[in-house]
Design an enzyme around this catalytic site. Structure first.
Site, PDB file in Angstrom:
ATOM      1  N   HIS A 178       0.807  -1.224   0.000  1.00 53.02           N
ATOM      2  CA  HIS A 178       0.000   0.000   0.000  1.00 53.02           C
ATOM      3  C   HIS A 178       0.839   1.272   0.000  1.00 53.02           C
ATOM      4  O   HIS A 178       1.870   1.373   0.652  1.00 53.02           O
ATOM      5  CB  HIS A 178      -1.021  -0.004   1.143  1.00 53.02           C
ATOM      6  CG  HIS A 178      -0.473   0.042   2.536  1.00 53.02           C
ATOM      7  ND1 HIS A 178      -0.300   1.224   3.222  1.00 53.02           N
ATOM      8  CD2 HIS A 178      -0.126  -0.940   3.402  1.00 53.02           C
ATOM      9  CE1 HIS A 178       0.137   0.968   4.444  1.00 53.02           C
ATOM     10  NE2 HIS A 178       0.263  -0.339   4.579  1.00 53.02           N
TER      11      HIS A 178
ATOM     12  N   ASP B 142       5.906   1.996   6.767  1.00 55.00           N
ATOM     13  CA  ASP B 142       4.657   1.266   6.584  1.00 55.00           C
ATOM     14  C   ASP B 142       3.799   2.081   5.621  1.00 55.00           C
ATOM     15  O   ASP B 142       3.159   3.047   6.039  1.00 55.00           O
ATOM     16  CB  ASP B 142       3.968   1.098   7.947  1.00 55.00           C
ATOM     17  CG  ASP B 142       2.575   0.503   7.869  1.00 55.00           C
ATOM     18  OD1 ASP B 142       2.245  -0.104   6.839  1.00 55.00           O
ATOM     19  OD2 ASP B 142       1.812   0.671   8.834  1.00 55.00           O
TER      20      ASP B 142
ATOM     21  N   GLU C 184      -5.396   1.239   2.537  1.00 56.06           N
ATOM     22  CA  GLU C 184      -5.112   0.151   3.470  1.00 56.06           C
ATOM     23  C   GLU C 184      -5.205   0.595   4.923  1.00 56.06           C
ATOM     24  O   GLU C 184      -5.710  -0.131   5.773  1.00 56.06           O
ATOM     25  CB  GLU C 184      -3.722  -0.442   3.191  1.00 56.06           C
ATOM     26  CG  GLU C 184      -3.442  -1.763   3.898  1.00 56.06           C
ATOM     27  CD  GLU C 184      -2.962  -1.607   5.348  1.00 56.06           C
ATOM     28  OE1 GLU C 184      -3.003  -2.603   6.091  1.00 56.06           O
ATOM     29  OE2 GLU C 184      -2.537  -0.489   5.722  1.00 56.06           O
ATOM     30  N   GLU C 185      -4.700   1.792   5.212  1.00 58.34           N
ATOM     31  CA  GLU C 185      -4.655   2.242   6.610  1.00 58.34           C
ATOM     32  C   GLU C 185      -6.045   2.455   7.213  1.00 58.34           C
ATOM     33  O   GLU C 185      -6.178   2.569   8.424  1.00 58.34           O
ATOM     34  CB  GLU C 185      -3.830   3.534   6.733  1.00 58.34           C
ATOM     35  CG  GLU C 185      -2.343   3.361   6.472  1.00 58.34           C
ATOM     36  CD  GLU C 185      -1.613   2.539   7.525  1.00 58.34           C
ATOM     37  OE1 GLU C 185      -2.266   2.053   8.480  1.00 58.34           O
ATOM     38  OE2 GLU C 185      -0.390   2.365   7.402  1.00 58.34           O
TER      39      GLU C 185
ATOM     40  N   ASP D 222       3.622  -6.114   3.553  1.00 60.84           N
ATOM     41  CA  ASP D 222       3.426  -5.020   4.500  1.00 60.84           C
ATOM     42  C   ASP D 222       4.482  -5.143   5.585  1.00 60.84           C
ATOM     43  O   ASP D 222       5.103  -6.196   5.740  1.00 60.84           O
ATOM     44  CB  ASP D 222       2.010  -5.074   5.086  1.00 60.84           C
ATOM     45  CG  ASP D 222       1.468  -3.708   5.474  1.00 60.84           C
ATOM     46  OD1 ASP D 222       2.293  -2.808   5.746  1.00 60.84           O
ATOM     47  OD2 ASP D 222       0.241  -3.547   5.527  1.00 60.84           O
TER      48      ASP D 222
ATOM     49  N   HIS E 167       3.887   2.669  13.173  1.00 63.55           N
ATOM     50  CA  HIS E 167       2.937   3.768  13.386  1.00 63.55           C
ATOM     51  C   HIS E 167       3.483   4.823  14.340  1.00 63.55           C
ATOM     52  O   HIS E 167       2.728   5.582  14.948  1.00 63.55           O
ATOM     53  CB  HIS E 167       1.575   3.242  13.871  1.00 63.55           C
ATOM     54  CG  HIS E 167       0.748   2.655  12.774  1.00 63.55           C
ATOM     55  ND1 HIS E 167      -0.611   2.474  12.882  1.00 63.55           N
ATOM     56  CD2 HIS E 167       1.089   2.205  11.541  1.00 63.55           C
ATOM     57  CE1 HIS E 167      -1.074   1.935  11.763  1.00 63.55           C
ATOM     58  NE2 HIS E 167      -0.044   1.763  10.935  1.00 63.55           N
TER      59      HIS E 167
END
Length: 349
Positions: A75, A192, A226-227, A246, A326
């Site tokens: 992503h 990410d 995606e998130e 991922d 994150h």
């Protein structure tokens, strides 16, 4: 004796692509610029990147056997925010895009993207930002209602912010703060999942440079939601197996490191396909790649989204190990190369 695939990949190309990708703001739903970049880079490599109505990108690479199609998804979208309201004093209240803890963005620089194309810098702060003013500044809970963005313009009122063209619904992107270090470490926000996208570009570059054809047709899907949970919820019907690429989570009782390709056997949505996961483990050992098999208890992938969307597929999940996911993330170029090498080993046989 054949040359290991990891040593055949162009590390310099992968590193350059990662740095370029990280420089492009792309919170979920605001991926137009990065899709354009992917179209351009795919064209340079001799591939056509098509876009879906939803905004995902897809590259189809014909295989020796056209009767079977493997999907590989990574992503392009990242964490970010959106203007929720403009306060009377000109500060911005924001709502998160994606799942992150508020303390991980406190003090971060950001860009506010207006609907007419203007960009303004700002800083994320607690509403009690100074220990010299507020006695409870240290203990003030870092939650959405207690956070705001200070705009770096001469703004002292709601009307002043609106005069800049800022309005509710404007996207906000975080400063990535990318550092490509001589040690091979890469630290940045948004590894990410841009580290995985760089791995897929490395795979594409190898196929083109070596003039090789994968055993089965490949569809590389670059998703843009995606998130927020539905990046690859729709996939083409001819895909019968999918590998989500991922970032690999690190910490607690997980065994992967920042130099490993992480193979996920199970995440919060359940176990991944037994045969695919076993084959990936076998190939990682054969290729002498640094790898680990782990369980991600608080994680879901684009393969999970495809399964929840009703796709009749087998699915697996791999990716480069990323520390502090994150948050202020870090990985190593070795992990990205190992991820690309494992994918190549899988699709060439």
């Amino acid at each position: 004796m054949s040359t290991p695939l990891a040593s055949q990949l162009d590390r310099s190309y992968i590193a350059r692509q990662l740095e370029a990708l990280l420089s492009i703001p792309s919170p979920s739903g605001f991926c137009m610029e990065i899709i354009n970049y992917m179209v351009s880079e795919s064209t340079k490599l001799g591939y056509l990147l098509e876009t879906t109505p939803k905004g995902n990108g897809m590259v189809t690479i014909p295989g020796v056997n056209a009767d079977h199609t493997i999907g590989i998804t990574a992503h392009l979208d990242t964490l970010g925010a959106m203007v929720r309201s403009i306060k009377p004093n000109g500060m911005l209240r924001f709502t998160p895009i994606g799942g992150y803890a508020m303390h991980t963005v406190e003090g971060e620089y950001c860009l506010i993207h207006t609907r007419d194309g203007r960009k303004y810098e700002g800083t994320v702060l607690s509403t009690k930002a100074s220990v010299h003013v507020y006695s409870d500044a240290r203990d003030w809970k870092r939650e959405e209602a207690n956070m705001e963005i200070r705009i770096d313009e001469l703004v002292k009122s709601k009307e002043g912010a609106e005069g800049l063209g800022i309005s509710v619904g404007d996207f906000i992107s975080w400063e990535p703060r990318t550092r490509m270090l001589p040690s091979g470490f890469v630290k940045s926000r948004h590894l990410d999942d841009k580290a995985s996208v760089a791995a897929l570009l490395g795979l594409m570059e190898w196929l083109k440079r070596e003039g090789r054809t994968p055993l089965h047709t490949l569809k590389l899907i670059f998703s843009t939601y995606e998130e927020v949970g539905h990046g690859s919820s729709y996939i083409p019907a001819d895909i019968t197996e999918m590998i989500a690429v991922d970032m690999g989570a690190l910490g607690d009782d997980l065994s992967a490191t920042e130099q490993d390709v992480s193979i996920c056997a199970k995440d919060s949505t359940g176990p991944y396909d037994y045969q695919m996961t076993s084959r990936l483990i076998e190939l990682a050992g054969r290729e002498k790649l640094a790898y680990a098999v782990d369980i991600y208890p608080h994680y879901g992938s684009d393969a999970s989204a495809a399964l929840r969307g009703g796709s009749n597929i087998r699915a697996a999940l791999i990716g480069p190990g990323v520390h502090a996911s994150h948050g202020m993330e870090r990985t190593h170029l070795d992990a990205i190369v190992n991820t690309a090498a494992l994918l190549l080993a899988y699709v060439m046989e």
